[in-house]
Write a protein that holds these residues in place. Structure first.
Motif, short mmCIF file in Angstrom:
data_model
loop_
_atom_site.label_atom_id
_atom_site.label_comp_id
_atom_site.label_asym_id
_atom_site.label_seq_id
_atom_site.Cartn_x
_atom_site.Cartn_y
_atom_site.Cartn_z
N LYS A 7 33.44 45.66 32.55
CA LYS A 7 33.10 44.70 33.60
C LYS A 7 34.27 43.73 33.77
CE LYS A 7 28.17 44.93 32.54
NZ LYS A 7 27.83 45.72 33.73
N VAL A 8 34.75 43.61 35.01
CA VAL A 8 35.88 42.72 35.27
C VAL A 8 35.49 41.70 36.33
CG1 VAL A 8 37.52 44.56 34.74
CG2 VAL A 8 36.91 44.10 37.13
N ALA A 9 36.25 40.59 36.36
CA ALA A 9 36.13 39.59 37.41
C ALA A 9 37.53 39.36 37.97
CB ALA A 9 35.55 38.29 36.86
N ILE A 10 37.61 39.03 39.25
CA ILE A 10 38.89 38.87 39.93
C ILE A 10 38.93 37.50 40.60
CG2 ILE A 10 40.47 39.83 41.65
CD1 ILE A 10 38.91 42.48 41.37
N VAL A 11 40.01 36.76 40.34
CA VAL A 11 40.16 35.43 40.94
C VAL A 11 41.49 35.37 41.69
CG1 VAL A 11 40.18 32.95 40.55
CG2 VAL A 11 38.85 34.44 39.03
N ASP A 12 41.42 35.19 42.99
CA ASP A 12 42.61 35.10 43.83
C ASP A 12 42.23 34.31 45.08
OD1 ASP A 12 44.73 35.97 45.88
OD2 ASP A 12 45.47 36.91 44.05
N ASP A 13 43.15 33.45 45.56
CA ASP A 13 42.82 32.67 46.74
C ASP A 13 42.80 33.49 48.02
OD1 ASP A 13 45.54 33.03 46.82
OD2 ASP A 13 46.01 30.98 47.44
N ASP A 14 43.25 34.72 47.96
CA ASP A 14 43.22 35.63 49.11
C ASP A 14 42.06 36.61 48.92
OD1 ASP A 14 43.58 37.45 51.14
OD2 ASP A 14 45.74 37.63 50.85
N PRO A 15 41.01 36.49 49.71
CA PRO A 15 39.87 37.41 49.56
C PRO A 15 40.25 38.88 49.72
CG PRO A 15 39.28 35.54 50.94
CD PRO A 15 40.76 35.47 50.73
N ILE A 16 41.27 39.14 50.53
CA ILE A 16 41.69 40.52 50.74
C ILE A 16 42.23 41.12 49.45
CG2 ILE A 16 43.34 42.02 51.96
CD1 ILE A 16 43.13 40.14 54.34
N VAL A 17 42.95 40.29 48.67
CA VAL A 17 43.47 40.76 47.38
C VAL A 17 42.32 41.10 46.45
CG1 VAL A 17 44.75 40.10 45.31
CG2 VAL A 17 45.65 39.52 47.57
N CYS A 18 41.32 40.22 46.39
CA CYS A 18 40.16 40.49 45.53
C CYS A 18 39.48 41.79 45.93
CB CYS A 18 39.15 39.34 45.63
SG CYS A 18 39.70 37.78 44.90
N THR A 19 39.30 41.97 47.23
CA THR A 19 38.64 43.18 47.72
C THR A 19 39.47 44.42 47.42
OG1 THR A 19 37.58 41.94 49.51
CG2 THR A 19 37.72 44.33 49.76
N SER A 20 40.77 44.33 47.64
CA SER A 20 41.65 45.49 47.44
C SER A 20 41.67 45.93 45.98
CB SER A 20 43.07 45.17 47.91
OG SER A 20 43.08 44.85 49.29
N ILE A 21 41.87 44.96 45.08
CA ILE A 21 41.91 45.29 43.65
C ILE A 21 40.55 45.80 43.19
CG2 ILE A 21 42.22 44.37 41.32
CD1 ILE A 21 44.23 42.39 42.52
N GLY A 22 39.49 45.16 43.68
CA GLY A 22 38.15 45.60 43.33
C GLY A 22 37.89 47.03 43.78
N THR A 23 38.35 47.36 44.98
CA THR A 23 38.18 48.72 45.50
C THR A 23 38.89 49.74 44.62
OG1 THR A 23 37.96 47.93 47.78
CG2 THR A 23 38.58 50.24 47.47
N ILE A 24 40.11 49.39 44.20
CA ILE A 24 40.88 50.30 43.34
C ILE A 24 40.17 50.53 42.01
CG2 ILE A 24 43.02 50.50 41.99
CD1 ILE A 24 44.41 48.96 44.28
N LEU A 25 39.69 49.46 41.41
CA LEU A 25 39.04 49.56 40.10
C LEU A 25 37.72 50.33 40.17
CD1 LEU A 25 39.70 45.96 38.75
CD2 LEU A 25 40.81 48.06 38.01
#
Length: 218
Positions: free
Chosen positions: A2-20
């Motif tokens: 289980k991971v959590a992602i913190v970035d001020d750019d929502p697109i970055v969060c979504t992109s990394i989340g999609t990859i994982l």
């Protein structure tokens, strides 16, 4: 995982989340866009690995990491940022985060998360190149902050000349393919030699090898 992602750019969060999630590497249990929210959400739902940017509004990622680690010393935090800034790297090392990765290298995110989950410390090639500079700044290369780096060359005395050449290139941030090309060896030979070096020096991984080599050869 289980991971959590913190970035001020929502697109970055979504992109990394999609990859994982698409690669079935991990489940993203929450994301946040500033350090204050990261600290708050961490308390509510602790992830196995936290990916966090540095520059964010209200509270930056390093400040948030410090607060989280003070409350949860075993937290696995991986800094994921666009900045290979020596001061940021120094602070991340001193905080004992589990790694510092440049986010442009998206392909490295999956193995980095897996390595952190396995208990390893991950530093990107750009970060390794900054370590000699960090060593001149004093505190960043102490025993604790340099991840148990040695202060003498004794542990490397048993290496052959070729193994020392390879260790030096690992410390420069070169990968196996680049080392093989520079020393006119096959990648398989380089991989085997690095395994031999780690066994001889009782160092657990190539990142710690790089840190310890640099601390002994400033």
């Amino acid at each position: 995982m289980k991971v959590a992602i913190v970035d001020d750019d929502p697109i970055v969060c979504t992109s990394i989340g999609t990859i994982l999630t698409a690669t079935k590497t991990a489940e993203v249990i929450w994301s946040a866009h500033d350090g204050v929210a990261a600290v708050r959400e961490y308390e509510r739902h602790e992830p196995d690995v936290l990916l966090i940017d540095v520059q964010m509004p209200d509270m930056d990622g390093l400040q948030a990491s410090e607060l989280i680690l003070n409350a949860h010393p075993q937290a696995r935090i991986l800094i994921l940022t666009t900045f290979a800034d020596p001061e940021y790297i120094r602070r991340a090392v001193e905080l004992h985060t589990k790694g510092y990765l440049i986010k442009q290298d998206v392909a490295s995110v999956i193995p980095a998360v897996q390595a952190v989950m396995a208990g390893q410390v991950v530093l990107g090639a750009e970060v390794l190149q900054q370590l000699p500079m960090l060593g001149t700044q004093g505190s960043a290369m102490t025993d604790a902050a340099a991840m148990d780096a040695g202060h003498s060359d004794e542990r490397f005395e048993g290496l052959t000349e070729r193994e020392r050449d390879i260790a030096a290139l690992v410390a420069e941030g070169l990968d196996n393919r680049q080392i093989a090309a520079q020393l006119y060896l096959s990648e398989g030979t380089v991989r085997n030699r690095i395994s031999d070096i780690l066994a001889k020096t009782n160092i657990s991984n190539r990142t710690k090898l790089a840190v310890e080599w640099l601390s002994c050869h400033q």
